[in-house]
Scaffold this active site. Structure first.
Site, PDB file in Angstrom:
ATOM      1  N   CYS A   1       1.748   4.313  -7.438  1.00 41.21           N
ATOM      2  CA  CYS A   1       2.340   5.025  -6.303  1.00 41.21           C
ATOM      3  C   CYS A   1       2.285   4.155  -5.058  1.00 41.21           C
ATOM      4  O   CYS A   1       1.232   4.062  -4.411  1.00 41.21           O
ATOM      5  CB  CYS A   1       1.608   6.343  -6.067  1.00 41.21           C
ATOM      6  SG  CYS A   1       2.224   7.267  -4.639  1.00 41.21           S
TER       7      CYS A   1
ATOM      8  N   CYS B   1       1.526   5.976  -1.814  1.00 42.52           N
ATOM      9  CA  CYS B   1       0.108   6.296  -1.656  1.00 42.52           C
ATOM     10  C   CYS B   1      -0.716   5.082  -1.231  1.00 42.52           C
ATOM     11  O   CYS B   1      -1.626   5.193  -0.406  1.00 42.52           O
ATOM     12  CB  CYS B   1      -0.465   6.833  -2.969  1.00 42.52           C
ATOM     13  SG  CYS B   1       0.464   8.159  -3.743  1.00 42.52           S
ATOM     14  N   ASP B   2      -0.415   3.912  -1.798  1.00 46.01           N
ATOM     15  CA  ASP B   2      -1.354   2.797  -1.732  1.00 46.01           C
ATOM     16  C   ASP B   2      -0.864   1.523  -1.063  1.00 46.01           C
ATOM     17  O   ASP B   2      -1.655   0.618  -0.816  1.00 46.01           O
ATOM     18  CB  ASP B   2      -1.807   2.444  -3.158  1.00 46.01           C
ATOM     19  CG  ASP B   2      -2.501   3.607  -3.844  1.00 46.01           C
ATOM     20  OD1 ASP B   2      -3.176   4.389  -3.154  1.00 46.01           O
ATOM     21  OD2 ASP B   2      -2.363   3.747  -5.077  1.00 46.01           O
TER      22      ASP B   2
END
Length: 314
Positions: free
Chosen positions: A134, A137-138
């Site tokens: 993701c 997300c990261d």
């Protein structure tokens, strides 16, 4: 057979949020989870994009908070896999688990989806330490460093473009010599100076001790093996919705995601699908939780219209 008002299949952010809302409404709620409470978020070291935590929060701790809140309002966790789900003519749903049988007046399916993995050495060990599924997300964790994106479809290019907002460089590693992504995304990726392509190549190993340091690559045409230094490996080779229990209860899109309306309702009365298992999901924790709340509210409206308020029946 034990009877409950609402059965929730999946104990991730979607399912636990649904449990909080449903239990607060006075319904008897059981959440079935066969793996880890909190789902994918529980394996994330630092969550920085969930509202209310300006310094970020550990994913496992956040998931445990969801669990305690759901249990506080009376939701019950059953740590068993649901092996079958059927709807009787009466409208009751029958759920058979590895150890028992439940009857539910409504079901919220929040089983999510599973990211396809490379299946190479180092991948599992380094998840959350440079291996990610993701970018949204990261990616922010990898400012100013070299990164690798694996895949050749829309997700790989879309997420790869997002990574360029932070990373020094993005190498897109693809098993073929052409991309499957849409023409527009290909045009954007090729025009981005931070993106380059490694064609006809597979990742054979992800290397690193405490975190990702490099990948071992093999050219599928020449069989030449090489190493590429990188701080992160973003894997986008598709995902599989966990739809094995849905059956004929909901229509499916081409990718195997359940078709729902804005209230998370399917074609079957009393059957709701929320989170990554539904079509057009954003695949973020915050949206998954919102789906769970919406599904619980819809389930409550359905139960009240069909059976009456909690404690009543008609």
């Amino acid at each position: 057979m034990r009877e409950v008002d609402i059965a929730i299949i999946g104990g991730g952010g979607t399912g636990l949020t649904a449990a909080i809302y449903a239990a607060r409404a006075g319904r008897t709620v059981v959440v079935f989870e066969g793996l880890i409470t909190g789902g994918q978020i529980a394996t994330t070291d630092l969550v920085e994009n969930y509202p209310g935590f300006p310094d970020g929060v550990n994913g496992f701790d956040l998931a445990q908070g969801f669990l305690k809140q759901a249990e506080k309002f009376g939701a019950e966790m059953v740590y068993e896999n649901v092996e079958s789900l059927e709807r009787e003519r009466s409208g009751t749903f029958v759920l058979t688990t590895t150890g028992s049988e439940f009857g539910a007046r409504a079901v919220i399916m929040a089983a999510g989806a599973t990211y396809n993995k490379l299946g190479v050495t180092g991948e599992e060990r380094l998840v959350g330490k440079g291996v990610s599924y993701c970018a949204t997300c990261d990616a922010a964790f990898f400012k100013g460093v070299d990164t690798v994106v694996v895949g050749g479809g829309d997700a790989a290019l879309d997420e790869g473009l997002f990574v360029t907002r932070f990373a020094k460089s993005v190498r897109i590693v693809h098993r073929r010599d052409s991309l499957r992504a849409s023409a527009l995304l290909q045009e954007r990726a090729r025009a981005n100076p931070k993106i380059s392509f490694v064609w006809d190549t597979a990742v054979e190993e992800i290397e690193g001790t405490e975190s990702v340091s490099s990948v071992r690559l093999r050219n599928l045409k020449t069989d030449v093996v090489s190493n590429l230094a990188t701080a992160a490996v973003f894997v986008f080779i598709g995902q599989k919705p966990n739809n094995g229990l849905v059956g004929e209860l909901a229509e499916m899109d081409e990718g195997g995601h359940a078709v729902v309306d804005l209230s998370m309702r399917t074609k079957t009365p009393g059957f709701f699908v929320a989170g990554d298992l539904r079509t057009a999901a954003a695949r973020q924790l915050i949206s998954a939780c919102g789906d769970g709340a919406t599904a619980a509210i819809s389930a409550e409206h359905y139960l009240t219209a069909t059976y009456g308020a909690p404690g009543q029946s008609h």
